[in-house]
Write a protein that holds these residues in place. Structure first.
Motif, PDB file in Angstrom:
ATOM      1  N   ASN A   2       0.822  -1.200   0.000  1.00  0.00           N
ATOM      2  CA  ASN A   2       0.000   0.000   0.000  1.00  0.00           C
ATOM      3  C   ASN A   2       0.858   1.252   0.000  1.00  0.00           C
ATOM      4  OD1 ASN A   2      -1.463   2.213   1.792  1.00  0.00           O
ATOM      5  ND2 ASN A   2      -3.028   0.969   0.785  1.00  0.00           N
ATOM      6  N   HIS A   3       0.528   2.207  -0.907  1.00  0.00           N
ATOM      7  CA  HIS A   3       1.321   3.426  -1.024  1.00  0.00           C
ATOM      8  C   HIS A   3       1.341   4.225   0.270  1.00  0.00           C
ATOM      9  CE1 HIS A   3       1.534   3.895  -5.707  1.00  0.00           C
ATOM     10  NE2 HIS A   3       2.042   2.772  -5.262  1.00  0.00           N
ATOM     11  N   TRP A  36       6.049   7.452  -8.448  1.00  0.00           N
ATOM     12  CA  TRP A  36       4.594   7.488  -8.559  1.00  0.00           C
ATOM     13  C   TRP A  36       4.089   8.686  -9.360  1.00  0.00           C
ATOM     14  CZ3 TRP A  36       4.014   6.923  -2.533  1.00  0.00           C
ATOM     15  CH2 TRP A  36       4.445   5.640  -2.156  1.00  0.00           C
ATOM     16  N   LEU A 194      -0.732  12.675  -0.533  1.00  0.00           N
ATOM     17  CA  LEU A 194       0.642  12.194  -0.422  1.00  0.00           C
ATOM     18  C   LEU A 194       1.466  13.147   0.437  1.00  0.00           C
ATOM     19  CD1 LEU A 194       1.426  10.986  -4.078  1.00  0.00           C
ATOM     20  CD2 LEU A 194       0.801   9.601  -2.077  1.00  0.00           C
TER      21      LEU A 194
END
Length: 242
Positions: A2-3, A36, A194
């Motif tokens: 999972n990011h 990403w 993020l």
């Protein structure tokens, strides 16, 4: 993986490393985010947790700052940061990826071999190195190794060295971040999740860094960090446009 989980772990590690060594947030987080969202946007997004983590560290050790060095050497670094940020805007992501990769490989190699601890500049050349480190900070968010080597030329005490290096990094952030915000605002906002996750991780790592790493011998710690940075550098060179 999972990011969010991976980014949180990377943020904690980056904050912890920076709390001990004075740099490392950009070196750890930028290559990860670049895989990403691309190198150009990653540099801009990482500047947010970098600024907050550096500011938090500065609040704790600000009384040790050497103001003479900050307003001379630091001014050169800040000017370099502004130039680097402007260059960053006009360079393609692949080129920035190569630049970042080379800098990370250089920093990792210098750390593993021990050359980083022995490298220093005279006061005159330190000014040039200060501007250069600031430029790389604005360009690809990676400046700590060159800045630290340059500051050795000023013969600062340990506490003053770490505090002044932190203050200069904060100054560079203040000069480069408005450029990113002005020209990449919508792209940065689109990655707010993020940025938020990375920031929370960096804060946690910064606060707990000394406690987390106090049992690791300094030489072992430097070797581990340098090895990670070296691997990340080679990865960036193999995937510059990622």
């Amino acid at each position: 993986m999972n990011h969010s989980f991976l980014l949180t772990c990377a943020g904690i590690m980056a904050g912890a490393i920076a709390s001990i060594s004075g740099f490392g947030i950009g070196s750890i987080l930028t290559p990860l985010l670049a895989s990403w969202i691309g190198t150009k946007l990653a540099v801009a997004v990482v500047s947010i947790p970098h600024f907050i983590g550096t500011a938090l560290r500065f609040v704790v050790i600000r009384e040790h700052v050497d103001r003479r060095v900050l307003w001379t050497f630091g001014a050169a670094s800040a000017a370099g940061g502004l130039v680097g940020a402007l260059l960053h805007i006009w360079m393609r992501s692949a080129i920035l990826g190569y630049v970042l990769g080379v800098l990370l490989v250089f920093a990792g190699f210098m750390g593993i071999t021990g050359l980083a601890a022995r490298m220093s500049f005279g006061k005159r050349s330190a000014w040039f190195a200060g501007g250069l480190s600031g430029m790389f900070g604005g360009l690809v968010g990676n400046q700590g190794g060159i800045r630290s080597a340059a500051l050795l030329g000023f013969n600062l005490r340990r506490d003053a060295f770490v505090a002044t290096a932190t203050a200069i990094a904060l100054l560079v952030d203040l000069f480069r971040m408005p450029v990113y915000a002005l020209l990449q605002f919508h792209q940065i906002v689109s990655q707010w999740q993020l940025a938020a996750i990375a920031t929370l991780g960096v804060i946690a790592g910064t606060v707990s860094g000394k406690w987390m790493l106090r049992r690791i011998p300094e030489n072992t710690f430097r070797l581990i960090v340098s090895s990670i940075i070296l691997v990340l550098g080679f990865w960036m060179l193999l995937h510059p446009a990622a």
